[in-house]
Design an enzyme around this catalytic site. Structure first.
Site, PDB file in Angstrom:
ATOM      1  N   ARG A 139     -10.871 -39.846  61.748  1.00 16.97           N
ATOM      2  CA  ARG A 139     -11.864 -39.905  60.475  1.00 16.97           C
ATOM      3  C   ARG A 139     -13.455 -40.723  60.719  1.00 16.97           C
ATOM      4  NH1 ARG A 139      -9.165 -36.735  58.354  1.00 16.97           N
ATOM      5  NH2 ARG A 139      -8.173 -36.211  56.222  1.00 16.97           N
ATOM      6  N   GLU A 179     -19.954 -36.182  56.960  1.00 22.02           N
ATOM      7  CA  GLU A 179     -19.133 -34.979  56.807  1.00 22.02           C
ATOM      8  C   GLU A 179     -20.325 -33.961  55.559  1.00 22.02           C
ATOM      9  OE1 GLU A 179     -15.073 -35.351  59.318  1.00 22.02           O
ATOM     10  OE2 GLU A 179     -15.798 -33.537  57.262  1.00 22.02           O
ATOM     11  N   HIS A 239     -14.481 -31.179  62.248  1.00 24.62           N
ATOM     12  CA  HIS A 239     -13.504 -31.304  61.567  1.00 24.62           C
ATOM     13  C   HIS A 239     -12.268 -29.304  61.223  1.00 24.62           C
ATOM     14  CE1 HIS A 239     -11.669 -33.823  58.387  1.00 24.62           C
ATOM     15  NE2 HIS A 239     -10.734 -33.523  58.661  1.00 24.62           N
TER      16      HIS A 239
HETATM   17  C1  DGY Z   1      -6.478 -33.712  57.233  1.00 23.38           C
HETATM   18  O1  DGY Z   1      -5.271 -32.838  56.884  1.00 23.38           O
HETATM   19  O2  DGY Z   1      -6.134 -35.167  56.923  1.00 23.38           O
HETATM   20  C2  DGY Z   1      -7.596 -32.747  58.035  1.00 23.38           C
HETATM   21  O3  DGY Z   1      -8.115 -34.271  58.305  1.00 23.38           O
HETATM   22  C3  DGY Z   1      -7.820 -31.940  57.569  1.00 23.38           C
HETATM   23  O4  DGY Z   1      -7.179 -30.688  57.906  1.00 23.38           O
END
Ligand code: DGY
Length: 353
Positions: free
Chosen positions: A253, A282, A300
């Site tokens: 993240r 984002e 992402h």
């Molecule tokens: C997740 O699954 O957490 C990803 O970041 C999104 O696909």
């Protein structure tokens, strides 16, 4: 049964049918399975739902199928008396205030496992792209700057036989470690808790403290959960401890990295290169990062293979059906988010990309 009572019965069963909200178009052929059990309110397009829109959508429904774009906490559920389940299409669930949901008895679920290998593939690809300057080289070529084969042009760093540092050794971290063995990399990791010896042995991975990980990694990959505790854990001080020749890859993240400090380290040559698939604001990307050449930037997409995204939606749909007490697994959603107070590996799963 008279025609009138038959009509009354039908009206009652229609009224009792639970209703669910699907926050964006996903895969229609998979999501359509919800119609067998529920009335489905489907958002018509991909859009940023603000707090008021989410609260309005949740007001009338028993369940919701959401993505990381939807933040759901106390305020969003305050006027949602019927809400019993929120199924997140994603392994990371920092978009959900799980404590707030669980204190209202709302079941929260996520989609671990099905995206592990795809995400690990992509983490590896990003690390390699940063080390070998793949996107920078392509921009160079497309920009008409390639004037001939240049022995010393765009030299990068090797992955093979280098030291890989993995911060967050959950499923995806282990997937990356597995891939690293094919590159004869030495694998170091740091995690909230040390893995059992047999797991470390299986991945030939050695546990080190955070500072040692920073100091020794030639390539550092972030795969840890995002939480207030890990916010900006990679800050200027952490970056200063890394080798100037090292690369940093973030597929977890955005908030884990202090992007301003990273831009400064990359710009000043304090750090060789980076690759980011996730960003703190984002979809906005810090213009200081955009201005740099020694960084690979992707929107992402680490879990974004077609089959994996379909598997994520399938699992989320299974979770929602079961969490609302319907279908073959009624009452037993396959991957509930384990309440933190009950232990479990919820923390380890949260935020992993
Ligand atoms: C997740 O699954 O957490 C990803 O970041 C999104 O696909």
């Amino acid at each position: 049964m008279s025609a009138t009572s038959r009509h009354a019965y039908r009206a009652a069963s229609v009224a009792e049918r639970p209703r669910v909200w699907v926050s964006q178009p996903l895969f229609d052929d998979i999501v359509s399975r919800l119609h067998a059990y529920f009335d489905v309110v489907q958002a018509p397009d991909v859009r940023e739902h603000d707090e008021a829109a989410i609260a309005a959508a949740l007001r009338e429904v028993d369940g919701a199928l959401v993505t990381l774009n939807e933040r759901i906490g106390e305020r969003e559920i305050a006027n949602a008396p019927k809400l019993r389940a929120v199924a997140n299409v994603g392994v990371g669930y920092d978009n959900l205030d799980v404590g707030a949901l669980q204190s209202r008895g709302i079941v929260a679920t996520n989609t671990p496992d099905v995206l592990t290998e795809t995400t690990a593939d992509f983490g590896f690809a990003l690390m390699m792209a940063a080390a070998r300057r793949v996107t920078e080289s392509e921009r160079h070529l497309r920009g008409g700057k390639w004037t001939g084969w240049n022995f010393k042009g765009l030299l990068g760093a090797d992955l093979h036989r280098s030291t890989l540092g993995i911060l967050g050794m959950g499923r995806i971290g282990q997937g990356i470690a597995k891939r690293a063995s094919g590159f004869d990399m030495q694998v170091l990791y740091h995690n909230r808790s040390r893995l059992p010896a047999d797991v470390e042995g299986a991945y030939k991975a050695s546990y080190v403290d955070f500072d040692t990980l920073l100091a020794r990694a030639d390539h550092l990959v972030l795969v840890l959960p995002y939480s207030p505790q890990t916010h900006h854990i990679v800050d200027a001080a952490a970056l200063a401890k890394m080798k100037p020749t090292a690369t940093l890859t973030n597929i977890a993240r955005g908030g884990i990295v202090d992007e301003a400090a990273l831009a400064e380290a990359l710009g000043s040559g304090r750090l060789a290169a980076a690759a980011l698939d996730v960003f703190e604001g984002e979809p906005a990307v810090d213009p200081r990062l955009l201005a740099l050449d020694n960084i690979v930037l992707t929107p992402h997409i680490a879990s974004g293979s077609l089959s994996t995204r379909r598997a994520m939606v399938t699992l989320a749909v299974d979770n929602l059906i079961a969490a609302l007490g319907a279908g073959p697994d009624a009452g037993r959603p396959p991957t509930p988010i384990v309440p933190v107070t009950q232990g479990g590996d919820a923390g380890k799963r949260a935020g992993a990309a």
